[in-house]
Design an enzyme around this catalytic site. Structure first.
Site, short mmCIF file in Angstrom:
data_model
loop_
_atom_site.label_atom_id
_atom_site.label_comp_id
_atom_site.label_asym_id
_atom_site.label_seq_id
_atom_site.Cartn_x
_atom_site.Cartn_y
_atom_site.Cartn_z
N HIS A 318 0.95 -1.26 -0.19
CA HIS A 318 -0.14 -0.02 0.02
C HIS A 318 0.87 1.23 -0.05
O HIS A 318 1.91 1.50 0.96
CB HIS A 318 -0.93 0.14 1.13
CG HIS A 318 -2.21 1.04 1.37
ND1 HIS A 318 -1.97 2.24 1.06
CD2 HIS A 318 -3.38 0.90 0.96
CE1 HIS A 318 -3.14 3.08 1.01
NE2 HIS A 318 -3.86 1.98 0.80
N ARG A 338 -6.31 10.18 -0.13
CA ARG A 338 -6.04 10.85 -1.64
C ARG A 338 -7.20 11.15 -2.28
O ARG A 338 -7.39 11.93 -3.10
CB ARG A 338 -4.75 9.92 -2.16
CG ARG A 338 -3.69 10.11 -1.68
CD ARG A 338 -2.72 9.15 -2.23
NE ARG A 338 -3.05 7.59 -1.97
CZ ARG A 338 -2.96 6.39 -2.63
NH1 ARG A 338 -2.35 6.62 -3.69
NH2 ARG A 338 -2.98 5.29 -1.83
#
Lengths: 533, 224
Positions: A318, A338
């Site tokens: 990740h 994000r």
């Protein structure tokens, strides 16, 4: 809380923020992505892998730590066990108490089967509980199962098994509906419309969420339902080997009481492996976002019984694990940060990439920034990149972080970092096992026709990279499917006499291949205890 | 030289690096954790822990994975707490005031001491969400309890014997299923799929050669 060098870099991040708020960094071309992955993604680091020497995937590579476990010994060699003394007798035995196991249990129970769950920790101690960002489903007007298929297939480098991916996208809306009807509180607007956002690599906003406790909200609801249905859950009990019968079928498992060390026999007409991931094997010494029990146990059990693996050599890192502070090193910072607009910014305050590239590309890009380009921020344990979280409040208004990503805010506030005002430092963390045991479209392993696999222990649903929100989805879709299929199959299964012959045979194969290991597998728990002598 | 602190696990003294969490400090001391350790990242509530700093009177509760060690910390983990979950059929119950009275009548014995709130490892206003539950305000109870990880520290301190996390789960399930409005676009899409509207289209995309899929993927339009 930040060190002096970090504070100096924060000033640069702040200086470029206003300008960055008005722009969108360029997305990489397909060629740029390929080159980047080959040079910087950990899956391409040869020294991180070792050849599997025996069994169905002999000659293929796997992460060195996984190969080692496949080459290690059964706990049961030389142990005198009476298989006729049966402690548990059931139609469907589910190994693993995460989201996939719980979904399977509910559906098997709904179908009228006798079902039980064994889990080496507690029900819900699973990666499902920790999934923050959300769950995908193409349920809006501008979206379709085909669009979802295209995103997932491309994001997974065109390697997903079509029959598995088809099930994933076609059953996604029903999975959301099922969860909602169980009482999962999805983020909705007043009129009932789902609040959906992008994830890395999605072409439509199809990420459904429950704030940033998406997995937790799903898991605690499923757990509650399992208990309501009075489905037996045997906790702190691991499966250490599958039992087969003389017809080659799965016939249950040998269980180990984690606290007393006693073995028990569970007989079952169908077995579902739902043991989850492998983050706690710390491939290539990466930290992990995974829960304590993520040690690839099911892969070892299944492989020893003859079930092949698929894509066992591809791992998801990740892109945004915690790089600082050290106490939470490797913990997940949800991709939703994000999705909500925070950019990835280097030590000089430069947004060096589009924040919503797929996870493998983003991870490789961050590793490049911190290594070859030398643009990372130095931390006590290595280096990291800024995730410019104050942008979220500026883009969507003050209070957005507290309302949409409260878990992240709380995690950092524990260490006196206020992500509403200061950016946070991240670095890739070992997150997901893309590969696993191979299954057919209906959920059964190809080698053993009453052995099923669901959840992260499956290989092939996502290909060689997984999109955000497709894992919470797959545990529900494939968990439910496995529960239904296992219940049905149990009705027509006649068990023969039980045997552990396959375990003995596997040991002989190891010996014939001149493999000697001092260790036993499955690992069950990571070896974190420090002993001075 | 690494800074060390003295901590006491179950009363036994260990010297551990000061920057560790209680959980990693126990492992540093040699413990292999079986109970009291789950996700290790503050989401599962497995590592409910109670501690007192030497010389201080206050008894504190925390998650071992999210709490840094301190000098003179006396630590005991709570590997299991017998919270009392009542069972029900989610399809049979309704979000009425009576349902709390039926399933969790003890919430009406709350004496308002606020010990639950003080004990919450997530900093939630636990007593407030119990008050909402008493009044049948399930949506508010759900919202206020949403970040609960179910560690049970609140219940260990409750003189009325309330199993607060279970009350929160019930309120959230009632809210998610009955109170929040149904999603029309979801219902419609599920119907379409059931009706077979996408069967052919999805078969078509499954059959396409890789080169064509690559082209489709690389040129697909992305929603703003």
């Amino acid at each position: 809380m930040y060190t002096e060098n970090m504070q100096a870099s924060v000033k640069k991040v702040e200086a470029t923020r206003a300008e960055r708020l008005g722009m969108e960094p360029r997305r990489m071309t397909a060629e740029e992505k390929d080159t980047l992955l080959q040079k910087f993604h950990p899956d391409y680091r040869k020294e991180g892998f070792a050849e599997i020497k025996i069994g169905p995937n002999k000659g293929e590579k796997a992460p060195a730590e996984l190969s080692h476990l496949l080459h290690s010994n059964s706990r049961l060699l030389g142990v005198d066990l009476d298989l006729n003394k049966i402690d548990y007798d059931t139609d469907v035995l589910i190994i693993g108490g995460g989201g996939a196991g719980a979904s399977a249990a509910i559906e098997a129970n709904e179908a009228g089967a006798d079902v039980m769950i064994v889990t080496k920790l507690r029900i819900g101690d699973a990666n499902t509980m920790m999934a923050e960002g959300g769950i995908q489903a193409a349920d809006k007007e501008n979206d379709s199962p085909m669009q979802h298929y295209l995103d997932a297939f491309g994001g997974g480098h065109f390697a997903a098994r079509p029959e598995l991916l088809k099930r994933l996208v076609m059953e996604a809306p029903d999975a959301i509906k099922w969860l909602n009807e169980l009482g999962v509180m999805f983020d909705k607007k007043e009129d009932g419309e789902m609040v959906t956002t992008h994830g890395g690599g999605t072409s439509r906003k199809r990420m459904h969420a429950c704030k940033d406790y998406s997995g937790a909200e799903i898991m605690r609801t499923l757990r509650d339902e399992v208990i309501n249905r009075k489905i037996p859950v045997v906790e702190f009990t691991s499966a250490v080997e599958l039992i087969k019968d003389d017809k080659g079928q799965a016939a249950g498992a040998i269980l180990l009481n984690m606290e007393t060390g006693d073995y028990m026999v569970a007989r079952a007409k169908t077995v579902i492996i739902a043991t989850g991931g492998a983050g706690r094997l710390h491939y290539q010494h990466f930290p992990t976002s995974n829960h304590y029990g993520a040690t690839a146990d099911g892969l070892v059990l299944g492989y020893r019984a003859g079930a092949p693996l698929l894509y066992q050599d591809t791992i998801q890192y990740h892109p945004t694990g915690v790089a600082y502070p050290s106490q939470i090193f490797g913990a997940l910072v949800t991709e939703k940060v994000r999705s909500l607009g925070a950019m990835l910014v280097n030590v000089d305050g430069v947004a060096f990439m589009h924040p919503l590239e797929t996870r493998d590309v983003s991870a490789a890009s961050i590793i490049r920034e911190c290594s070859e380009r030398g643009k990372g921020v130095t931390t006590p344990l290595g280096s990291g990149i800024w995730l410019d979280t104050p942008m979220i409040e500026q883009l969507h208004g003050e209070g957005t972080i507290e309302a949409r990503i409260p878990a992240m805010l709380r995690m950092y506030l524990n260490y006196d970092i206020d992500m509403r005002k200061e950016p946070i430092l991240i670095y890739p963390t070992l997150h997901y096992q893309n590969g696993g045991l191979e299954i057919s479209g209906d959920g059964f392993t190809k080698a053993i026709d009453n052995l099923l696999v669901a959840g992260e222990a499956v290989g092939g649903i996502h290909g060689r990279n997984r999109l955000m929100g497709n894992s919470l989805l797959d545990i529900i879709v494939f968990g439910r499917n496995a529960g239904k299929a296992a219940a049905k199959k149990a009705k027509e299964t006649e068990l023969g006499s039980m045997t552990l012959e396959h375990v003995v045979k596997y040991a002989q194969e190891l010996k014939a291949a001149a493999i000697e290991s001092e260790d036993v597998s499955p690992m069950l728990l990571p070896n974190y205890a420090r002993h001075e002598r | 030289m690494q800074k060390m602190v003295n901590v006491y696990f179950y009363g036994k003294k260990y010297s551990v690096p000061a920057d560790l969490t209680i959980m990693t400090a126990m492992e540093y001391a040699g413990y292999t954790l079986k109970r009291g350790c789950g996700c290790r990242h503050g989401f599962c509530g497995a590592c409910a822990t109670i501690y007192r700093i030497k010389g201080k009177n206050e008894l504190k509760t925390c998650l071992a994975c999210q709490t840094q060690v301190e000098e003179g910390m006396y630590v005991a983990s709570i590997p299991f707490f017998p919270t009392d979950k009542r069972t029900y059929d989610i399809n049979e119950i309704k979000p009425t005031e009576q349902i709390m009275m039926e399933l969790y009548p003890e919430i009406y014995s709350c004496i308002g001491c606020n010990a639950c709130t003080k004990a919450c490892t997530q900093g939630l206003n636990v007593m407030q969400y119990i008050a909402y539950a008493q009044r049948g305000e399930f949506e508010k109870c759900a919202e206020e309890s949403f970040d609960c990880v179910g560690c049970g520290c609140c219940s260990t301190r409750c003189p009325a014997g309330i199993s607060h996390p279970m009350v929160g789960v019930l309120a959230r399930r009632l809210t998610g299923k009955y109170i929040a409005k149904e999603t029309e676009h979801l219902k419609k899409r599920v119907e379409e799929i059931k009706h077979g509207d996408y069967d052919q289209l999805v078969e078509q995309i499954m059959q396409k050669p890789i080169a064509e899929m690559q082209e489709l993927y690389n040129t697909r339009d992305i929603e703003e």
